[in-house]
Design a protein around this motif. Sequence first.
Motif, short mmCIF file in Angstrom:
data_model
loop_
_atom_site.label_atom_id
_atom_site.label_comp_id
_atom_site.label_asym_id
_atom_site.label_seq_id
_atom_site.Cartn_x
_atom_site.Cartn_y
_atom_site.Cartn_z
N ALA A 41 0.84 -1.20 0.00
CA ALA A 41 0.00 0.00 0.00
C ALA A 41 0.87 1.24 0.00
O ALA A 41 2.01 1.22 0.43
N LYS A 42 0.27 2.30 -0.51
CA LYS A 42 0.97 3.59 -0.52
C LYS A 42 0.08 4.61 0.18
O LYS A 42 -1.15 4.54 0.13
N LYS A 43 0.69 5.55 0.83
CA LYS A 43 -0.02 6.59 1.58
C LYS A 43 -0.58 7.61 0.60
O LYS A 43 0.09 8.00 -0.35
N SER A 44 -1.81 8.03 0.81
CA SER A 44 -2.42 9.10 0.01
C SER A 44 -3.01 10.13 0.98
O SER A 44 -2.98 9.93 2.19
N ILE A 45 -3.57 11.19 0.44
CA ILE A 45 -4.15 12.22 1.31
C ILE A 45 -5.36 11.73 2.08
O ILE A 45 -5.72 12.30 3.10
N ILE A 46 -5.98 10.65 1.62
CA ILE A 46 -7.17 10.12 2.32
C ILE A 46 -6.90 8.82 3.05
O ILE A 46 -7.80 8.23 3.62
N GLY A 47 -5.67 8.35 3.04
CA GLY A 47 -5.33 7.11 3.72
C GLY A 47 -4.49 6.21 2.84
O GLY A 47 -3.82 6.67 1.92
N LEU A 69 -9.66 3.67 -10.79
CA LEU A 69 -10.40 3.19 -9.63
C LEU A 69 -9.93 3.83 -8.33
O LEU A 69 -10.73 4.19 -7.48
N PHE A 70 -8.62 4.00 -8.20
CA PHE A 70 -8.06 4.54 -6.97
C PHE A 70 -7.56 5.97 -7.11
O PHE A 70 -6.80 6.45 -6.27
N HIS A 71 -8.00 6.66 -8.15
CA HIS A 71 -7.63 8.06 -8.34
C HIS A 71 -8.21 8.91 -7.21
O HIS A 71 -9.38 8.76 -6.85
N VAL A 72 -7.40 9.76 -6.63
CA VAL A 72 -7.83 10.61 -5.52
C VAL A 72 -7.71 12.07 -5.97
O VAL A 72 -6.65 12.67 -5.90
N PRO A 73 -8.82 12.65 -6.46
CA PRO A 73 -8.77 14.03 -6.93
C PRO A 73 -8.70 15.02 -5.76
O PRO A 73 -9.65 15.13 -4.98
N THR A 74 -7.60 15.71 -5.65
CA THR A 74 -7.39 16.64 -4.54
C THR A 74 -8.47 17.72 -4.51
O THR A 74 -8.97 18.05 -3.43
#
Length: 113
Positions: A41-47, A69-74
Amino acid sequence: MLDASWLGIRGAQKILSPLSSSLLSSGPALLCGGEMEDNVAKKSIIGWLPEDGAINTKGLSSKVDMGALFHVPTSFWQKETKELRAYFTQQVEADLPAQVEAELKALEDRVHN
Protein backbone atom coordinates in the motif's frame (compact mmCIF):
# COMPACT_ATOMS: atom_id res chain seq x y z
CA MET A 1 -20.04 0.98 1.72
CA LEU A 2 -19.43 -2.72 2.14
CA ASP A 3 -22.55 -4.84 1.62
CA ALA A 4 -21.93 -8.03 3.52
CA SER A 5 -25.61 -8.86 4.03
CA TRP A 6 -25.30 -12.02 1.97
CA LEU A 7 -22.81 -13.33 4.55
CA GLY A 8 -25.15 -12.96 7.45
CA ILE A 9 -24.07 -11.21 10.61
CA ARG A 10 -21.73 -13.99 11.79
CA GLY A 11 -19.97 -14.21 8.42
CA ALA A 12 -19.50 -10.45 8.27
CA GLN A 13 -18.13 -10.40 11.81
CA LYS A 14 -15.64 -13.16 11.01
CA ILE A 15 -14.35 -11.17 8.05
CA LEU A 16 -14.49 -7.62 9.38
CA SER A 17 -13.45 -8.05 13.01
CA PRO A 18 -9.91 -9.35 12.39
CA LEU A 19 -9.39 -6.95 9.50
CA SER A 20 -10.64 -3.76 11.09
CA SER A 21 -7.78 -3.35 13.53
CA SER A 22 -5.03 -4.45 11.16
CA LEU A 23 -6.24 -2.90 7.91
CA LEU A 24 -7.71 0.30 9.19
CA SER A 25 -5.32 1.12 12.02
CA SER A 26 -1.91 -0.32 11.33
CA GLY A 27 -1.14 1.31 8.01
CA PRO A 28 0.12 -0.47 4.91
CA ALA A 29 -1.05 -3.99 5.52
CA LEU A 30 -3.58 -5.58 3.22
CA LEU A 31 -4.90 -9.09 3.19
CA CYS A 32 -3.42 -10.69 0.08
CA GLY A 33 -3.61 -14.39 -0.63
CA GLY A 34 -4.68 -15.15 2.93
CA GLU A 35 -1.56 -13.65 4.53
CA MET A 36 -0.65 -10.24 5.81
CA GLU A 37 1.96 -8.59 3.61
CA ASP A 38 3.83 -5.32 3.99
CA ASN A 39 4.66 -2.82 1.25
CA VAL A 40 1.47 -3.43 -0.70
CA ALA A 41 0.00 0.00 0.00
CA LYS A 42 0.97 3.59 -0.52
CA LYS A 43 -0.02 6.59 1.58
CA SER A 44 -2.42 9.10 0.01
CA ILE A 45 -4.15 12.22 1.31
CA ILE A 46 -7.17 10.12 2.32
CA GLY A 47 -5.33 7.11 3.72
CA TRP A 48 -3.71 3.95 2.37
CA LEU A 49 -4.27 2.80 -1.22
CA PRO A 50 -3.07 -0.46 -2.79
CA GLU A 51 0.15 -0.39 -4.78
CA ASP A 52 0.03 -1.39 -8.44
CA GLY A 53 -0.27 -5.15 -8.65
CA ALA A 54 -1.33 -5.58 -5.02
CA ILE A 55 -4.84 -6.66 -5.98
CA ASN A 56 -5.24 -9.89 -7.90
CA THR A 57 -7.58 -9.25 -10.83
CA LYS A 58 -7.02 -12.59 -12.57
CA GLY A 59 -10.25 -14.21 -13.59
CA LEU A 60 -12.16 -10.98 -14.14
CA SER A 61 -13.95 -10.76 -17.48
CA SER A 62 -12.47 -7.35 -18.32
CA LYS A 63 -9.38 -5.33 -17.48
CA VAL A 64 -9.70 -3.06 -14.45
CA ASP A 65 -8.23 0.44 -14.71
CA MET A 66 -6.76 0.52 -11.20
CA GLY A 67 -5.41 4.03 -11.76
CA ALA A 68 -8.91 5.34 -12.38
CA LEU A 69 -10.40 3.19 -9.63
CA PHE A 70 -8.06 4.54 -6.97
CA HIS A 71 -7.63 8.06 -8.34
CA VAL A 72 -7.83 10.61 -5.52
CA PRO A 73 -8.77 14.03 -6.93
CA THR A 74 -7.39 16.64 -4.54
CA SER A 75 -9.86 19.31 -5.70
CA PHE A 76 -12.79 17.04 -4.79
CA TRP A 77 -11.40 16.37 -1.30
CA GLN A 78 -10.68 20.07 -0.73
CA LYS A 79 -14.32 20.85 -1.47
CA GLU A 80 -15.51 17.83 0.53
CA THR A 81 -13.61 18.86 3.66
CA LYS A 82 -15.05 22.40 3.46
CA GLU A 83 -18.56 20.94 3.19
CA LEU A 84 -17.94 18.53 6.07
CA ARG A 85 -16.64 21.36 8.24
CA ALA A 86 -19.68 23.51 7.38
CA TYR A 87 -22.09 20.66 8.14
CA PHE A 88 -20.47 19.80 11.46
CA THR A 89 -20.36 23.47 12.45
CA GLN A 90 -23.99 24.15 11.53
CA GLN A 91 -25.64 20.87 12.51
CA VAL A 92 -23.56 19.20 15.20
CA GLU A 93 -21.72 22.09 16.86
CA ALA A 94 -20.51 21.26 20.39
CA ASP A 95 -21.86 17.69 20.21
CA LEU A 96 -19.17 16.69 17.71
CA PRO A 97 -17.00 14.02 19.35
CA ALA A 98 -13.37 15.07 19.84
CA GLN A 99 -12.19 12.05 17.83
CA VAL A 100 -14.28 13.09 14.81
CA GLU A 101 -13.00 16.66 15.10
CA ALA A 102 -9.41 15.37 15.22
CA GLU A 103 -9.95 13.15 12.16
CA LEU A 104 -11.53 15.99 10.20
CA LYS A 105 -8.69 18.35 11.15
CA ALA A 106 -6.09 15.78 10.09
CA LEU A 107 -7.90 15.25 6.78
CA GLU A 108 -8.08 19.01 6.20
CA ASP A 109 -4.35 19.32 6.91
CA ARG A 110 -3.48 16.56 4.44
CA VAL A 111 -5.81 17.81 1.71
CA HIS A 112 -4.98 21.50 1.92
CA ASN A 113 -1.20 21.21 2.33
